[in-house]
Design a protein around this motif. Structure first.
Motif, PDB file in Angstrom:
ATOM      1  N   VAL A   1       0.863  -1.185   0.000  1.00 27.31           N
ATOM      2  CA  VAL A   1       0.000   0.000   0.000  1.00 27.31           C
ATOM      3  C   VAL A   1       0.899   1.235   0.000  1.00 27.31           C
ATOM      4  N   ILE A   2       0.724   2.085  -1.005  1.00 26.78           N
ATOM      5  CA  ILE A   2       1.427   3.370  -1.052  1.00 26.78           C
ATOM      6  C   ILE A   2       0.408   4.443  -0.696  1.00 26.78           C
ATOM      7  N   SER A   3       0.549   5.009   0.487  1.00 27.85           N
ATOM      8  CA  SER A   3      -0.441   5.946   1.019  1.00 27.85           C
ATOM      9  C   SER A   3       0.066   7.384   0.879  1.00 27.85           C
ATOM     10  N   THR A   4      -0.717   8.222   0.192  1.00 30.54           N
ATOM     11  CA  THR A   4      -0.376   9.629  -0.008  1.00 30.54           C
ATOM     12  C   THR A   4      -1.664  10.452  -0.004  1.00 30.54           C
ATOM     13  N   ASN A   5      -1.516  11.755  -0.190  1.00 25.14           N
ATOM     14  CA  ASN A   5      -2.680  12.638  -0.327  1.00 25.14           C
ATOM     15  C   ASN A   5      -3.006  12.912  -1.789  1.00 25.14           C
ATOM     16  N   LEU A   6      -2.576  12.038  -2.683  1.00 26.39           N
ATOM     17  CA  LEU A   6      -2.924  12.133  -4.093  1.00 26.39           C
ATOM     18  C   LEU A   6      -4.064  11.169  -4.400  1.00 26.39           C
ATOM     19  N   ALA A   7      -5.008  11.622  -5.220  1.00 23.62           N
ATOM     20  CA  ALA A   7      -6.097  10.745  -5.651  1.00 23.62           C
ATOM     21  C   ALA A   7      -5.508   9.552  -6.401  1.00 23.62           C
ATOM     22  N   LEU A   8      -6.263   8.466  -6.437  1.00 27.29           N
ATOM     23  CA  LEU A   8      -5.734   7.199  -6.927  1.00 27.29           C
ATOM     24  C   LEU A   8      -6.128   6.889  -8.366  1.00 27.29           C
ATOM     25  N   ARG A   9      -5.286   6.100  -9.013  1.00 36.18           N
ATOM     26  CA  ARG A   9      -5.634   5.505 -10.286  1.00 36.18           C
ATOM     27  C   ARG A   9      -6.560   4.323 -10.025  1.00 36.18           C
ATOM     28  N   LEU A  10      -7.028   3.695 -11.088  1.00 40.56           N
ATOM     29  CA  LEU A  10      -7.919   2.550 -10.929  1.00 40.56           C
ATOM     30  C   LEU A  10      -7.220   1.382 -10.259  1.00 40.56           C
TER      31      LEU A  10
END
Length: 227
Positions: free
Chosen positions: A75-84
């Motif tokens: 899991v790569i957790s950031t404050n960027l919206a995710l790809r599919l």
């Protein structure tokens, strides 16, 4: 793992870098530019550009693959919206909190707790991701030079920390996932992200939702503003 990839899920107990102390990193990617000569032939030259989200994410994944960790255990957790596919999407505005937290598990040894590596010292998400990849690469070099036991002990220090023991009080900044000396605008943004992640309709619980709101109230009292 139930850890959310968005918004950023900062590991409990890990220190945050104040926004004013973040710096610009020098993680680059190679570029090749082709151009046409006067005689009609083509030539090219190599240069450097800032590392992108896609490139940095690829570096993290590649290092973990070399450690035997598959994408399903990452899991790569950031404050960027995710790809599919659940990974950070490129081409977004840089978030106020550019921190990243990478979590992974060993599916072949479930007795080993999940590991985590979190970085927020740089002012771009891509650079913080690249820093995680560079750190993983450096740690693997220890193993290549015969330090397998040293590597194992080092990674024990990156075990994802559990929640607090019963009755133990957590500072509001850790609940909201921001620095203790964050500006009020940053605290409000962190509250909105944490509130969204903890909402029961999004997989959270009523207790977690209440804890987030309580933490925000404590932050407001400390900054002497109304919540």
């Amino acid at each position: 793992m139930t850890i959310p990839a968005y918004p950023l899920s900062w590991p409990v107990g890990w220190k945050r870098t104040p926004a004013a102390d973040r710096s610009r990193a020098r993680f680059n990617r190679q570029t090749v530019t082709q151009y046409r000569m006067g005689d009609g032939s083509t030539n090219s030259y190599r240069g450097k550009a800032q590392v992108t989200i896609a490139e940095a994410t690829g570096r993290v994944r590649a290092e973990l693959v070399r450690m035997g960790i598959a994408d399903d255990d990452l899991v790569i957790s950031t404050n960027l919206a995710l790809r599919l596919d659940g990974l950070p999407r490129s081409g977004q505005r840089e978030p106020d909190d550019p921190g990243v937290a990478v979590y992974w598990t060993d599916r072949f040894d479930l007795s080993v707790p999940p590991k985590c590596m979190a970085v927020d010292r740089y002012d771009r998400v891509a650079d913080n991701l690249a820093a995680v990849a560079a750190t993983l690469e450096a740690m693997r070099a220890i193993e290549r030079h015969g330090g397998a036991e040293v590597l194992n002990r080092a990674f024990e220090g990156f075990a994802a920390l559990p929640g607090p023991a019963a009755g133990q009080r957590i500072h509001w900044s850790e609940v909201l996932g921001c620095a203790r000396d964050a500006r009020m605008s940053e605290i409000r943004d962190a509250h909105l992200r944490a509130r969204s992640a903890a909402h029961p309709d999004r997989g959270g619980t009523a207790a977690e939702f209440q804890a987030v709101n309580q933490a925000f109230s404590e932050a407001c009292r400390e900054h002497e503003v109304e919540s």
